[in-house]
Design a protein around this motif. Structure first.
Motif, PDB file in Angstrom:
ATOM      1  N   GLY A   5      -2.819   0.164  -6.794  1.00  0.00           N
ATOM      2  CA  GLY A   5      -4.026  -0.100  -7.555  1.00  0.00           C
ATOM      3  C   GLY A   5      -4.518   1.186  -8.173  1.00  0.00           C
ATOM      4  N   ASN A   6      -5.777   1.197  -8.558  1.00  0.00           N
ATOM      5  CA  ASN A   6      -6.374   2.411  -9.099  1.00  0.00           C
ATOM      6  C   ASN A   6      -7.881   2.358  -8.959  1.00  0.00           C
ATOM      7  OD1 ASN A   6      -7.703   1.431 -11.652  1.00  0.00           O
ATOM      8  ND2 ASN A   6      -5.618   0.810 -12.101  1.00  0.00           N
ATOM      9  N   CYS A   7      -8.472   3.522  -9.045  1.00  0.00           N
ATOM     10  CA  CYS A   7      -9.923   3.654  -9.110  1.00  0.00           C
ATOM     11  C   CYS A   7     -10.239   4.270 -10.459  1.00  0.00           C
ATOM     12  CB  CYS A   7     -10.441   4.546  -7.988  1.00  0.00           C
ATOM     13  SG  CYS A   7     -10.175   3.833  -6.347  1.00  0.00           S
ATOM     14  N   SER A   8     -11.273   3.771 -11.110  1.00  0.00           N
ATOM     15  CA  SER A   8     -11.561   4.249 -12.453  1.00  0.00           C
ATOM     16  C   SER A   8     -13.052   4.309 -12.741  1.00  0.00           C
ATOM     17  CB  SER A   8     -10.874   3.361 -13.496  1.00  0.00           C
ATOM     18  OG  SER A   8     -11.437   2.061 -13.472  1.00  0.00           O
ATOM     19  N   LEU A   9     -13.399   5.227 -13.614  1.00  0.00           N
ATOM     20  CA  LEU A   9     -14.727   5.270 -14.204  1.00  0.00           C
ATOM     21  C   LEU A   9     -14.550   4.797 -15.626  1.00  0.00           C
ATOM     22  CD1 LEU A   9     -17.747   6.380 -13.768  1.00  0.00           C
ATOM     23  CD2 LEU A   9     -16.989   8.117 -15.381  1.00  0.00           C
ATOM     24  N   SER A  10     -15.330   3.796 -16.002  1.00  0.00           N
ATOM     25  CA  SER A  10     -15.209   3.202 -17.329  1.00  0.00           C
ATOM     26  C   SER A  10     -16.542   3.307 -18.053  1.00  0.00           C
ATOM     27  CB  SER A  10     -14.808   1.729 -17.176  1.00  0.00           C
ATOM     28  OG  SER A  10     -14.815   1.083 -18.407  1.00  0.00           O
ATOM     29  N   ILE A  11     -16.482   3.777 -19.288  1.00  0.00           N
ATOM     30  CA  ILE A  11     -17.673   3.845 -20.145  1.00  0.00           C
ATOM     31  C   ILE A  11     -17.349   3.004 -21.373  1.00  0.00           C
ATOM     32  CG2 ILE A  11     -19.216   5.348 -21.464  1.00  0.00           C
ATOM     33  CD1 ILE A  11     -18.282   7.649 -19.578  1.00  0.00           C
ATOM     34  N   ASN A  91     -14.948   1.439 -10.658  1.00  0.00           N
ATOM     35  CA  ASN A  91     -14.172   0.283 -10.219  1.00  0.00           C
ATOM     36  C   ASN A  91     -12.980   0.693  -9.371  1.00  0.00           C
ATOM     37  OD1 ASN A  91     -15.415  -1.928 -11.927  1.00  0.00           O
ATOM     38  ND2 ASN A  91     -14.841  -0.465 -13.510  1.00  0.00           N
ATOM     39  N   CYS A  92     -12.625  -0.166  -8.431  1.00  0.00           N
ATOM     40  CA  CYS A  92     -11.357  -0.051  -7.714  1.00  0.00           C
ATOM     41  C   CYS A  92     -10.611  -1.366  -7.914  1.00  0.00           C
ATOM     42  CB  CYS A  92     -11.568   0.186  -6.225  1.00  0.00           C
ATOM     43  SG  CYS A  92     -12.074   1.850  -5.828  1.00  0.00           S
ATOM     44  N   TYR A  93      -9.432  -1.279  -8.496  1.00  0.00           N
ATOM     45  CA  TYR A  93      -8.558  -2.438  -8.693  1.00  0.00           C
ATOM     46  C   TYR A  93      -7.430  -2.311  -7.674  1.00  0.00           C
ATOM     47  CZ  TYR A  93     -10.946  -2.934 -13.156  1.00  0.00           C
ATOM     48  OH  TYR A  93     -11.898  -3.089 -14.127  1.00  0.00           O
ATOM     49  N   LEU A  94      -7.322  -3.290  -6.784  1.00  0.00           N
ATOM     50  CA  LEU A  94      -6.326  -3.233  -5.724  1.00  0.00           C
ATOM     51  C   LEU A  94      -5.414  -4.438  -5.821  1.00  0.00           C
ATOM     52  CD1 LEU A  94      -8.823  -2.177  -2.952  1.00  0.00           C
ATOM     53  CD2 LEU A  94      -7.296  -0.693  -4.251  1.00  0.00           C
ATOM     54  N   ARG A  95      -4.111  -4.197  -5.639  1.00  0.00           N
ATOM     55  CA  ARG A  95      -3.124  -5.268  -5.716  1.00  0.00           C
ATOM     56  C   ARG A  95      -2.564  -5.559  -4.328  1.00  0.00           C
ATOM     57  NH1 ARG A  95      -2.558  -1.640  -9.238  1.00  0.00           N
ATOM     58  NH2 ARG A  95      -2.367  -1.813 -11.464  1.00  0.00           N
ATOM     59  N   SER A  96      -2.311  -6.836  -4.081  1.00  0.00           N
ATOM     60  CA  SER A  96      -1.755  -7.242  -2.802  1.00  0.00           C
ATOM     61  C   SER A  96      -0.850  -8.447  -3.012  1.00  0.00           C
ATOM     62  CB  SER A  96      -2.879  -7.608  -1.834  1.00  0.00           C
ATOM     63  OG  SER A  96      -2.374  -8.250  -0.692  1.00  0.00           O
ATOM     64  N   ASP A  97       0.281  -8.452  -2.343  1.00  0.00           N
ATOM     65  CA  ASP A  97       1.166  -9.616  -2.424  1.00  0.00           C
ATOM     66  C   ASP A  97       0.550 -10.824  -1.725  1.00  0.00           C
ATOM     67  OD1 ASP A  97       3.139  -8.366  -3.864  1.00  0.00           O
ATOM     68  OD2 ASP A  97       4.239  -7.706  -2.093  1.00  0.00           O
ATOM     69  N   TYR A  98      -0.246 -10.587  -0.710  1.00  0.00           N
ATOM     70  CA  TYR A  98      -0.735 -11.681   0.127  1.00  0.00           C
ATOM     71  C   TYR A  98      -2.255 -11.823   0.156  1.00  0.00           C
ATOM     72  CZ  TYR A  98       4.086 -11.529   1.508  1.00  0.00           C
ATOM     73  OH  TYR A  98       5.441 -11.526   1.483  1.00  0.00           O
ATOM     74  N   GLY A  99      -2.959 -11.002  -0.598  1.00  0.00           N
ATOM     75  CA  GLY A  99      -4.407 -11.128  -0.655  1.00  0.00           C
ATOM     76  C   GLY A  99      -5.124 -10.638   0.588  1.00  0.00           C
ATOM     77  N   GLN A 100      -4.403  -9.996   1.511  1.00  0.00           N
ATOM     78  CA  GLN A 100      -5.015  -9.489   2.730  1.00  0.00           C
ATOM     79  C   GLN A 100      -5.006  -7.974   2.688  1.00  0.00           C
ATOM     80  OE1 GLN A 100      -2.583 -11.118   5.811  1.00  0.00           O
ATOM     81  NE2 GLN A 100      -3.664 -13.063   5.823  1.00  0.00           N
ATOM     82  N   LEU A 101      -6.169  -7.398   2.796  1.00  0.00           N
ATOM     83  CA  LEU A 101      -6.242  -5.945   2.839  1.00  0.00           C
ATOM     84  C   LEU A 101      -7.560  -5.518   3.428  1.00  0.00           C
ATOM     85  CD1 LEU A 101      -7.943  -5.046  -0.119  1.00  0.00           C
ATOM     86  CD2 LEU A 101      -5.788  -5.972  -0.864  1.00  0.00           C
ATOM     87  N   GLY A 102      -7.569  -4.306   3.939  1.00  0.00           N
ATOM     88  CA  GLY A 102      -8.786  -3.722   4.473  1.00  0.00           C
ATOM     89  C   GLY A 102      -9.183  -2.539   3.610  1.00  0.00           C
ATOM     90  N   ILE A 103     -10.456  -2.323   3.509  1.00  0.00           N
ATOM     91  CA  ILE A 103     -10.960  -1.227   2.684  1.00  0.00           C
ATOM     92  C   ILE A 103     -11.871  -0.371   3.545  1.00  0.00           C
ATOM     93  CG2 ILE A 103     -12.351  -0.626   0.675  1.00  0.00           C
ATOM     94  CD1 ILE A 103     -11.510  -3.390  -0.475  1.00  0.00           C
ATOM     95  N   GLN A 104     -11.582   0.925   3.565  1.00  0.00           N
ATOM     96  CA  GLN A 104     -12.430   1.847   4.300  1.00  0.00           C
ATOM     97  C   GLN A 104     -12.846   2.964   3.358  1.00  0.00           C
ATOM     98  OE1 GLN A 104     -10.773   3.428   7.907  1.00  0.00           O
ATOM     99  NE2 GLN A 104     -12.346   4.978   8.081  1.00  0.00           N
ATOM    100  N   ILE A 105     -14.136   3.174   3.253  1.00  0.00           N
ATOM    101  CA  ILE A 105     -14.676   4.256   2.436  1.00  0.00           C
ATOM    102  C   ILE A 105     -15.463   5.162   3.381  1.00  0.00           C
ATOM    103  CG2 ILE A 105     -16.116   4.844   0.440  1.00  0.00           C
ATOM    104  CD1 ILE A 105     -13.724   3.042  -0.260  1.00  0.00           C
ATOM    105  N   SER A 106     -15.142   6.441   3.366  1.00  0.00           N
ATOM    106  CA  SER A 106     -15.788   7.379   4.282  1.00  0.00           C
ATOM    107  C   SER A 106     -17.240   7.626   3.875  1.00  0.00           C
ATOM    108  CB  SER A 106     -15.030   8.712   4.295  1.00  0.00           C
ATOM    109  OG  SER A 106     -15.242   9.390   3.068  1.00  0.00           O
ATOM    110  N   PRO A 107     -18.067   8.017   4.840  1.00  0.00           N
ATOM    111  CA  PRO A 107     -19.456   8.363   4.509  1.00  0.00           C
ATOM    112  C   PRO A 107     -19.548   9.472   3.458  1.00  0.00           C
ATOM    113  CG  PRO A 107     -19.211   8.122   6.874  1.00  0.00           C
ATOM    114  CD  PRO A 107     -17.823   8.051   6.279  1.00  0.00           C
ATOM    115  N   ALA A 108     -18.611  10.424   3.487  1.00  0.00           N
ATOM    116  CA  ALA A 108     -18.637  11.518   2.513  1.00  0.00           C
ATOM    117  C   ALA A 108     -18.433  10.998   1.090  1.00  0.00           C
ATOM    118  CB  ALA A 108     -17.563  12.554   2.856  1.00  0.00           C
ATOM    119  N   VAL A 109     -17.519  10.047   0.910  1.00  0.00           N
ATOM    120  CA  VAL A 109     -17.267   9.492  -0.416  1.00  0.00           C
ATOM    121  C   VAL A 109     -18.432   8.601  -0.840  1.00  0.00           C
ATOM    122  CG1 VAL A 109     -15.758   7.984  -1.773  1.00  0.00           C
ATOM    123  CG2 VAL A 109     -14.770   9.746  -0.302  1.00  0.00           C
TER     124      VAL A 109
END
Length: 130
Positions: A5-11, A91-109
């Motif tokens: 996937g990717n993370c992006s800033l869009s204007i 935005n974060c666009y994430l791809r998955s073959d099975y639609g199952q995923l976990g997302i962890q974002i640190s407090p610093a981010v």
């Protein structure tokens, strides 16, 4: 190294002032001009400036967001001015073959995102392998 996937800033806007965006002192990875063909049958309805970092097995969502946000911190004042003029999204666009995923974002981010006063959108794209 296939991107997960990717993370992006869009204007975006119907008429972006790209000279104003140069004040961010960051080179976008993609620029789309209104009217530009984006598929064989459709044209872009807006100008779009995109800064993008891929998410891979080696680059986590957290690290991709950090790489994306870090250079923008130096231009916080300019980014705030731009946010008042145009649509700015993280935005974060994430791809998955099975639609199952976990997302962890640190407090610093999360704190970095908060410093820029941006929201964060997640888009999960499944390839329907279920």
């Amino acid at each position: 190294m296939n991107p997960l996937g990717n993370c992006s800033l869009s204007i975006s806007a119907s008429n972006l002032n790209f000279e104003l965006l140069n004040r961010l002192k960051v080179v976008p990875t993609t620029v789309v001009r209104r009217g530009q063909l984006i598929t064989t049958k459709s044209a872009a309805p807006y100008d779009i400036w995109i800064l993008e970092v891929d998410v891979t097995e080696q680059i986590s969502i957290d690290l991709a967001l950090e790489k994306l946000i870090h250079p923008l911190r130096k231009a916080k004042q300019e980014l705030n001015f731009i946010k008042n003029q145009y649509e700015v999204t993280l935005n974060c666009y994430l791809r998955s073959d099975y639609g199952q995923l976990g997302i962890q974002i640190s407090p610093a981010v999360i704190q970095l995102i908060g410093e820029l006063e941006l929201g964060l959108n997640f888009h999960i794209l499944s390839y329907s392998g279920v």
